[in-house]
Write a protein that holds these residues in place. Structure first.
Motif, PDB file in Angstrom:
ATOM      1  N   THR A  13       0.814  -1.211   0.000  1.00  0.00           N
ATOM      2  CA  THR A  13       0.000   0.000   0.000  1.00  0.00           C
ATOM      3  C   THR A  13       0.850   1.265   0.000  1.00  0.00           C
ATOM      4  OG1 THR A  13      -0.141  -0.215   2.406  1.00  0.00           O
ATOM      5  CG2 THR A  13      -1.984  -1.066   1.114  1.00  0.00           C
ATOM      6  N   LYS A  14       2.148   1.080   0.088  1.00  0.00           N
ATOM      7  CA  LYS A  14       3.085   2.193  -0.040  1.00  0.00           C
ATOM      8  C   LYS A  14       4.435   1.607  -0.442  1.00  0.00           C
ATOM      9  CE  LYS A  14       2.692   5.699   2.703  1.00  0.00           C
ATOM     10  NZ  LYS A  14       2.692   6.576   3.916  1.00  0.00           N
ATOM     11  N   VAL A  15       5.131   2.307  -1.318  1.00  0.00           N
ATOM     12  CA  VAL A  15       6.472   1.889  -1.729  1.00  0.00           C
ATOM     13  C   VAL A  15       7.432   3.017  -1.377  1.00  0.00           C
ATOM     14  CG1 VAL A  15       7.967   1.219  -3.644  1.00  0.00           C
ATOM     15  CG2 VAL A  15       5.586   0.425  -3.583  1.00  0.00           C
ATOM     16  N   LEU A  16       8.480   2.670  -0.657  1.00  0.00           N
ATOM     17  CA  LEU A  16       9.486   3.643  -0.250  1.00  0.00           C
ATOM     18  C   LEU A  16      10.674   3.577  -1.202  1.00  0.00           C
ATOM     19  CD1 LEU A  16       9.431   2.918   3.610  1.00  0.00           C
ATOM     20  CD2 LEU A  16       8.035   4.552   2.320  1.00  0.00           C
ATOM     21  N   SER A  17      11.205   4.724  -1.539  1.00  0.00           N
ATOM     22  CA  SER A  17      12.330   4.797  -2.473  1.00  0.00           C
ATOM     23  C   SER A  17      13.598   4.222  -1.834  1.00  0.00           C
ATOM     24  CB  SER A  17      12.566   6.259  -2.864  1.00  0.00           C
ATOM     25  OG  SER A  17      13.100   6.979  -1.751  1.00  0.00           O
ATOM     26  N   PRO A  18      14.664   4.034  -2.610  1.00  0.00           N
ATOM     27  CA  PRO A  18      15.921   3.520  -2.045  1.00  0.00           C
ATOM     28  C   PRO A  18      16.565   4.448  -1.019  1.00  0.00           C
ATOM     29  CG  PRO A  18      15.884   3.186  -4.417  1.00  0.00           C
ATOM     30  CD  PRO A  18      14.710   4.077  -4.086  1.00  0.00           C
ATOM     31  N   GLU A  19      16.012   5.641  -0.814  1.00  0.00           N
ATOM     32  CA  GLU A  19      16.466   6.480   0.296  1.00  0.00           C
ATOM     33  C   GLU A  19      16.362   5.726   1.622  1.00  0.00           C
ATOM     34  OE1 GLU A  19      14.439  10.542  -1.643  1.00  0.00           O
ATOM     35  OE2 GLU A  19      13.743   9.720   0.257  1.00  0.00           O
ATOM     36  N   TYR A  20      15.413   4.806   1.677  1.00  0.00           N
ATOM     37  CA  TYR A  20      15.115   4.113   2.929  1.00  0.00           C
ATOM     38  C   TYR A  20      15.954   2.846   3.130  1.00  0.00           C
ATOM     39  CZ  TYR A  20      11.318   7.393   3.479  1.00  0.00           C
ATOM     40  OH  TYR A  20      10.588   8.567   3.619  1.00  0.00           O
ATOM     41  N   LEU A  21      16.786   2.530   2.165  1.00  0.00           N
ATOM     42  CA  LEU A  21      17.802   1.493   2.360  1.00  0.00           C
ATOM     43  C   LEU A  21      18.825   1.596   1.244  1.00  0.00           C
ATOM     44  CD1 LEU A  21      19.095  -1.613   2.132  1.00  0.00           C
ATOM     45  CD2 LEU A  21      18.702  -0.556   4.346  1.00  0.00           C
ATOM     46  N   TRP A  22      19.869   2.371   1.525  1.00  0.00           N
ATOM     47  CA  TRP A  22      20.986   2.518   0.594  1.00  0.00           C
ATOM     48  C   TRP A  22      22.121   1.639   1.105  1.00  0.00           C
ATOM     49  CZ3 TRP A  22      20.442   3.868  -4.106  1.00  0.00           C
ATOM     50  CH2 TRP A  22      21.545   4.166  -4.904  1.00  0.00           C
ATOM     51  N   SER A  23      23.321   1.821   0.606  1.00  0.00           N
ATOM     52  CA  SER A  23      24.471   1.049   1.056  1.00  0.00           C
ATOM     53  C   SER A  23      25.706   1.921   1.071  1.00  0.00           C
ATOM     54  CB  SER A  23      24.713  -0.153   0.140  1.00  0.00           C
ATOM     55  OG  SER A  23      25.946  -0.781   0.466  1.00  0.00           O
ATOM     56  N   ASN A  24      26.500   1.792   2.120  1.00  0.00           N
ATOM     57  CA  ASN A  24      27.752   2.545   2.199  1.00  0.00           C
ATOM     58  C   ASN A  24      28.782   2.054   1.184  1.00  0.00           C
ATOM     59  OD1 ASN A  24      26.590   3.965   4.254  1.00  0.00           O
ATOM     60  ND2 ASN A  24      27.968   3.266   5.866  1.00  0.00           N
ATOM     61  N   TYR A  25      28.494   0.949   0.512  1.00  0.00           N
ATOM     62  CA  TYR A  25      29.364   0.495  -0.573  1.00  0.00           C
ATOM     63  C   TYR A  25      29.224   1.385  -1.808  1.00  0.00           C
ATOM     64  CZ  TYR A  25      30.280  -4.026   1.745  1.00  0.00           C
ATOM     65  OH  TYR A  25      30.680  -5.004   2.606  1.00  0.00           O
ATOM     66  N   ASP A  26      28.090   2.057  -1.936  1.00  0.00           N
ATOM     67  CA  ASP A  26      27.758   2.751  -3.181  1.00  0.00           C
ATOM     68  C   ASP A  26      27.770   4.266  -3.007  1.00  0.00           C
ATOM     69  OD1 ASP A  26      27.330   0.248  -4.244  1.00  0.00           O
ATOM     70  OD2 ASP A  26      25.168   0.291  -3.877  1.00  0.00           O
TER      71      ASP A  26
END
Length: 398
Positions: A237-250
């Motif tokens: 019912t809601k999709v969160l962008s990759p802001e909500y799980l990024w990676s310190n590798y990238d």
């Protein structure tokens, strides 16, 4: 902002700038929701607890009632002096140790199913499943709440066709998604929703994994594969962008305006059971639909799968061996790549090509990071004419 803010089934796709954090937090605070956060800190992963909890108290649903449910086999390693907000709490749930990191991943669904049913559901309104080897950098508020909130995987949120999503493609698995189907590829490192809906989803992942085990198969990305199968046919019912799980590798690309949560850089051999090694699996390399991961696991390659984009069989192998290894190793892997090409019905790059590409990416990373120690040396050895690296003229330069 040049991003989609609505999915094709007309629910919010949340990015920075698409909501007012003050207004939406104020609305939800009136409801006084009880938030449960489920994390697993098994074995050496307890080392990530302090950073996760302290950063969470600074950024995650601040001034809400948040209870952290910590599943661990090392209760003595759970930090005792975390400054929790009003109404906040930590609850420790003991679980057995595991001999394989795959068992830790799959076991999360089992133990979470039991605990949500017996302990958590009566005390919570919303529940989040999160990876403990993460840290909060910026505000995560009530904009993340909904009946069922998924998070786009950072590796596949743009310029990726559904055919390239790393769905489970073997029909034998209960996580199987046929070619041509799919909306997004979601991460299993952060997901949340109403506690009852999350219980249904967590239990689904557990039960489907058990069915796979009875058939001597393990989904290519464990519970993440089952999660994506569920969300394909039961839309979030809601999709969160990759802001909500990024990676310190990238590196942070231009379309990611703020990183809210990010996975930490770590040495998998050090923190994982069985030193991060993948296991032998029963699937034959030539089986129709066999996954790229399966093909390389049969070679007993130590695969740091969570931090690599599985584009080719070769890219998996290069995670460990790169351009190094013996000539015999390279020949074995190139034979494997050729066999994988026939299974996947498309050409795959050789180990040498992929290895050179990875080394170039690593050098580019060094050059873009001026404090990096080898930066001056690499710069000094770069031809001002061609831009290529020159051969060192003496042993000391090497």
């Amino acid at each position: 902002m040049d991003v989609n803010s609505v999915t094709n089934w007309n629910v919010p796709l949340v990015w920075e700038g698409t909501f007012d954090p003050i207004v939406i937090d104020a609305i939800y605070k009136r409801m006084e929701p009880r938030i449960a956060v489920v994390v697993f800190a098994v074995g050496k992963y307890t080392r990530f607890l302090k950073g996760f909890l302290e950063s969470g108290e600074k950024h995650f649903l601040v001034d809400f009632r948040v209870t952290y449910y910590i599943f661990t086999d090392n209760e003595q390693d759970v930090p005792k002096e975390i400054d929790l907000g009003e109404g906040g709490a930590i609850s420790v749930i003991n679980v057995p140790s595991a001999n394989r990191w795959q068992d830790v991943v799959l076991g999360r669904m089992k133990w979470a199913t039991f605990a949500i049913d017996k302990q958590i559901r009566s005390k919570s309104d919303y529940l989040f499943m999160m990876d403990i080897d993460s840290i909060f950098y910026n505000h995560v508020g009530a904009e993340s709440l909904s009946r069922l909130s998924a998070v786009l995987h950072r590796g596949y949120y743009k310029n990726t066709s559904r055919e390239a999503f790393p769905y489970e493609r073997r029909p034998k698995s209960r996580a199987y998604i046929p070619p041509g189907e799919g909306d997004y590829y979601d991460t299993a490192a952060v997901w949340g929703g109403y506690v009852e809906d999350m219980y249904k989803l967590v239990k689904y992942c557990y039960e489907q994994s058990e069915e796979d085990a009875k058939n001597n198969i393990e989904a290519v990305w464990q519970e993440e594969s089952h999660l994506n199968k569920f969300l394909l046919y039961n839309k979030p019912t809601k999709v969160l962008s990759p802001e909500y799980l990024w990676s310190n590798y990238d590196e942070k690309p231009a379309d990611i305006r703020v990183i809210r949560i990010s996975q930490l850089v770590k040495n998998y051999k050090d923190v994982r059971p069985n030193h991060g090694q993948s296991e032998r699996v029963v699937d034959e390399v030539g089986e129709e639909g066999a996954s790229v991961k399966t093909i390389c696991v049969k070679m007993e390659v130590e695969v740091e799968v969570e931090e690599e984009e599985p584009q080719t069989a070769a890219s998996y192998a290069v995670v460990c061996w790169g351009c190094a290894g013996t000539e015999r190793d390279r020949k074995r892997l190139n034979r494997l790549v050729r066999r994988a090409s026939s299974v996947l019905d498309g050409p795959l790059d050789s180990i040498g090509v992929v290895g050179e590409r990875r080394l170039l990416a690593m050098l580019t990373s060094i050059m873009d990071n001026t404090p990096h120690l080898p930066h001056e040396t690499v710069g000094a050895l770069t031809s001002s004419f061609s831009g290529r690296l020159l051969q060192p003229s003496s042993r000391t330069e090497r």
